[in-house]
Design a protein around this motif. Sequence first.
Motif, PDB file in Angstrom:
ATOM      1  N   THR A 389     -58.960 -36.334 -83.316  1.00  0.00           N
ATOM      2  CA  THR A 389     -59.187 -35.397 -83.921  1.00  0.00           C
ATOM      3  C   THR A 389     -58.355 -34.452 -84.445  1.00  0.00           C
ATOM      4  N   GLU A 390     -58.857 -34.072 -86.120  1.00  0.00           N
ATOM      5  CA  GLU A 390     -58.408 -33.357 -86.639  1.00  0.00           C
ATOM      6  C   GLU A 390     -59.457 -31.857 -86.950  1.00  0.00           C
ATOM      7  N   GLU A 391     -58.451 -31.141 -86.745  1.00  0.00           N
ATOM      8  CA  GLU A 391     -58.687 -29.970 -86.836  1.00  0.00           C
ATOM      9  C   GLU A 391     -58.814 -29.007 -88.079  1.00  0.00           C
ATOM     10  N   SER A 392     -59.496 -28.269 -89.241  1.00  0.00           N
ATOM     11  CA  SER A 392     -59.706 -27.360 -90.347  1.00  0.00           C
ATOM     12  C   SER A 392     -60.170 -26.537 -90.306  1.00  0.00           C
ATOM     13  N   VAL A 393     -60.386 -26.129 -91.760  1.00  0.00           N
ATOM     14  CA  VAL A 393     -61.061 -24.864 -92.026  1.00  0.00           C
ATOM     15  C   VAL A 393     -61.587 -25.612 -92.974  1.00  0.00           C
ATOM     16  N   TRP A 394     -62.903 -24.811 -93.523  1.00  0.00           N
ATOM     17  CA  TRP A 394     -63.057 -24.996 -95.389  1.00  0.00           C
ATOM     18  C   TRP A 394     -64.536 -23.673 -95.591  1.00  0.00           C
ATOM     19  N   ARG A 395     -63.879 -23.416 -96.421  1.00  0.00           N
ATOM     20  CA  ARG A 395     -65.450 -23.038 -97.489  1.00  0.00           C
ATOM     21  C   ARG A 395     -65.616 -22.666 -98.453  1.00  0.00           C
ATOM     22  N   PHE A 396     -66.175 -22.662 -98.936  1.00  0.00           N
ATOM     23  CA  PHE A 396     -66.606 -22.601-100.488  1.00  0.00           C
ATOM     24  C   PHE A 396     -67.541 -21.451-100.941  1.00  0.00           C
ATOM     25  N   VAL A 397     -66.842 -21.112-102.033  1.00  0.00           N
ATOM     26  CA  VAL A 397     -67.254 -19.732-102.724  1.00  0.00           C
ATOM     27  C   VAL A 397     -68.469 -20.619-103.717  1.00  0.00           C
ATOM     28  N   GLY A 398     -69.808 -20.249-103.695  1.00  0.00           N
ATOM     29  CA  GLY A 398     -71.220 -19.989-104.065  1.00  0.00           C
ATOM     30  C   GLY A 398     -70.783 -20.500-105.765  1.00  0.00           C
ATOM     31  N   ARG A 399     -71.479 -20.998-106.243  1.00  0.00           N
ATOM     32  CA  ARG A 399     -71.416 -21.527-107.742  1.00  0.00           C
ATOM     33  C   ARG A 399     -72.755 -20.481-107.833  1.00  0.00           C
ATOM     34  N   LYS A 400     -72.614 -20.118-108.911  1.00  0.00           N
ATOM     35  CA  LYS A 400     -73.887 -19.069-110.307  1.00  0.00           C
ATOM     36  C   LYS A 400     -75.158 -19.652-109.089  1.00  0.00           C
ATOM     37  N   ASN A 401     -75.728 -18.963-108.504  1.00  0.00           N
ATOM     38  CA  ASN A 401     -77.479 -19.201-108.451  1.00  0.00           C
ATOM     39  C   ASN A 401     -77.143 -20.182-106.793  1.00  0.00           C
ATOM     40  N   GLN A 402     -75.765 -20.130-106.107  1.00  0.00           N
ATOM     41  CA  GLN A 402     -75.929 -20.811-105.059  1.00  0.00           C
ATOM     42  C   GLN A 402     -75.029 -19.986-103.704  1.00  0.00           C
ATOM     43  N   THR A 403     -75.025 -20.267-102.393  1.00  0.00           N
ATOM     44  CA  THR A 403     -75.078 -19.542-101.668  1.00  0.00           C
ATOM     45  C   THR A 403     -73.962 -20.383-100.930  1.00  0.00           C
ATOM     46  N   GLY A 404     -72.555 -19.172-100.978  1.00  0.00           N
ATOM     47  CA  GLY A 404     -71.511 -19.895-100.856  1.00  0.00           C
ATOM     48  C   GLY A 404     -71.286 -20.656 -98.925  1.00  0.00           C
ATOM     49  N   ALA A 405     -70.776 -20.819 -98.326  1.00  0.00           N
ATOM     50  CA  ALA A 405     -70.564 -20.886 -97.092  1.00  0.00           C
ATOM     51  C   ALA A 405     -69.259 -21.303 -96.200  1.00  0.00           C
ATOM     52  N   GLN A 406     -68.847 -20.509 -94.943  1.00  0.00           N
ATOM     53  CA  GLN A 406     -67.508 -20.951 -94.700  1.00  0.00           C
ATOM     54  C   GLN A 406     -67.100 -21.506 -93.095  1.00  0.00           C
ATOM     55  N   ILE A 407     -66.578 -22.642 -92.733  1.00  0.00           N
ATOM     56  CA  ILE A 407     -66.519 -22.861 -91.520  1.00  0.00           C
ATOM     57  C   ILE A 407     -65.246 -22.306 -90.549  1.00  0.00           C
ATOM     58  N   ASP A 408     -64.959 -22.163 -89.912  1.00  0.00           N
ATOM     59  CA  ASP A 408     -63.644 -21.536 -88.804  1.00  0.00           C
ATOM     60  C   ASP A 408     -63.045 -22.308 -88.279  1.00  0.00           C
ATOM     61  N   LEU A 409     -64.370 -23.583 -87.697  1.00  0.00           N
ATOM     62  CA  LEU A 409     -63.175 -24.633 -86.846  1.00  0.00           C
ATOM     63  C   LEU A 409     -64.223 -25.464 -87.034  1.00  0.00           C
ATOM     64  N   LEU A 410     -63.433 -27.062 -88.247  1.00  0.00           N
ATOM     65  CA  LEU A 410     -63.867 -27.717 -88.387  1.00  0.00           C
ATOM     66  C   LEU A 410     -63.842 -29.085 -86.898  1.00  0.00           C
ATOM     67  N   LEU A 411     -64.074 -29.940 -86.340  1.00  0.00           N
ATOM     68  CA  LEU A 411     -63.650 -31.374 -86.207  1.00  0.00           C
ATOM     69  C   LEU A 411     -63.864 -32.234 -86.888  1.00  0.00           C
ATOM     70  N   ASP A 412     -63.059 -32.956 -87.364  1.00  0.00           N
ATOM     71  CA  ASP A 412     -63.348 -34.744 -88.205  1.00  0.00           C
ATOM     72  C   ASP A 412     -63.093 -34.647 -87.194  1.00  0.00           C
ATOM     73  N   ARG A 413     -63.892 -36.370 -86.384  1.00  0.00           N
ATOM     74  CA  ARG A 413     -63.934 -36.965 -85.088  1.00  0.00           C
ATOM     75  C   ARG A 413     -63.081 -37.904 -85.482  1.00  0.00           C
ATOM     76  N   ASN A 414     -62.869 -39.429 -84.963  1.00  0.00           N
ATOM     77  CA  ASN A 414     -62.578 -40.699 -84.762  1.00  0.00           C
ATOM     78  C   ASN A 414     -64.014 -41.053 -84.826  1.00  0.00           C
ATOM     79  N   ASP A 415     -65.300 -41.206 -84.084  1.00  0.00           N
ATOM     80  CA  ASP A 415     -65.825 -41.663 -83.742  1.00  0.00           C
ATOM     81  C   ASP A 415     -66.776 -41.356 -84.892  1.00  0.00           C
ATOM     82  N   PHE A 416     -66.809 -40.734 -86.230  1.00  0.00           N
ATOM     83  CA  PHE A 416     -68.254 -40.771 -87.604  1.00  0.00           C
ATOM     84  C   PHE A 416     -68.714 -39.600 -86.948  1.00  0.00           C
TER      85      PHE A 416
END
Length: 488
Positions: A389-416
């Motif tokens: 498993t790879e641990e990471s964070v993720w954040r997206f600053v929304g563009r015009k008329n688009q909502t942003g999003a933030q994830i403080d802990l994301l587990l990217d697993r090798n089981d797809f």
Amino acid sequence: MNGSDYEIEAYMKTIIGRLEEQKILGQALLSREAELIAIYGRRRVGKTFLIREAFKSNIILEFSGVHNATLKEQLINFRNKLAEEMELRILQETPKNWVEAFEQLKKYSEPLLKKRKCVIFLDEFPWLNTVKSGFLSAFEYFWNSWGTKQDNLILAICGSAASWMIQKVVNNKGGLHNRITKKIRLLPFSLVETKHYLESRNVKLDLYQITQLYMAMGGIPHYLKEVTPGQSAAQNIDRMCFTKDGTLQSEFKNLYQSLFAEADKHISVVKALAAKPAGLTRKEIINACGLSSGGTATLLLEELLESGFISAYIPFEKNLRDSVYKLSDEYSRFYLKFIESGRASGSGTWIKLSTAPTWRSWSGTAFESICLKHTSEIKKALGISGIYTEESVWRFVGRKNQTGAQIDLLLDRNDFCISICEMKFSTGQFSIDKGYAEDLQNKVDVFRQETKTKKSIFIVLVTSFGTMQNPYKLSMVQNEVTLKDLFE
């Protein structure tokens, strides 16, 4: 378990936790060759206690450097300590330099080494290396010309200036290059280690109250030993942080100034990160603190990272240079929010503050930080410990008329699969309402859209006491982790 394991286990009975570290030290005692062990970690984390307890029957000399002492003062202290161990009634002449001091140490040690395994423990090692003292070069010669030949010798060197220990000792390019046989970076107690430590001191609190203590002071043994049995978490925090003689009332500046020559710069970085719980990139830190973009910023961040005050997280599908830095020291976060900027002090202050809305919003951030330190426990609770498993964070600053999003802990697993972890701290069962359900769905939708991932996405809710059953939970949440799981 073989015979050697039984011998090592004998050294584990008086120390709380630190199982991997104790195993390393136990193996050194059983080694048939000279061992040079480097132990580093932030101030108050328990380095000295660990060495004393693990090697208590074998230490023939324990000597500690003194912060900001002169070369002459350090050498006098060394002479006095050696005389104490040798039980000399008349003091020897003070060595003129470290070469002479180490020669005296050799003469004292050699007869003892012929009889048994011996440990020489040099504590606060970086403080011995005063300007123009020649300490490090003398130590290099001492170890290379004599120490490496002593099969019964363990030389343990310890320091709170973690970055100095890494640069000057562990990654030394000169006489100590590749000479360290074992290294230990000592971190604060985990939640379960904190629980066991408090129980060993007859402090009986439930998991929620222990977590409240952890939010204020982290897993620092020196702080935790001041917790009084029979008092609640709030009472202990009140006494230690808000009364005139409280242990943690004025610890903050001492903590940083004892570790860093230019502590004000380190404190400015810590303050900038405390103000941005979501974290900052290297560039954002440089701009917020007015640092130069060259080696100064790199060194500052490295020193804070190695000392355990901050942590770096690589965003999903990004690389190291895109790292997001977050404040990971609980006491620093608590001090800056409630002690430094607090208008009130004195007995009863925290009893009142801990019921205010400010604390409730802050506790959410503090709980997230604790969860990030306990990802192995989260993965165990999810049954994915054996999956890469790879641990990471993720954040997206929304563009015009688009909502942003933030994830403080994301587990990217090798089981797809990808587990998106949401952390919520509350006094009872957490309830998902319509607004929060929409926020969760938005995170999943935006994440899938922006990353183009084809993996299955699971939402994991990490809470204090579980999540209330309702239609939103049933439709949104695939996995649950509770406070109890973090203590496993």
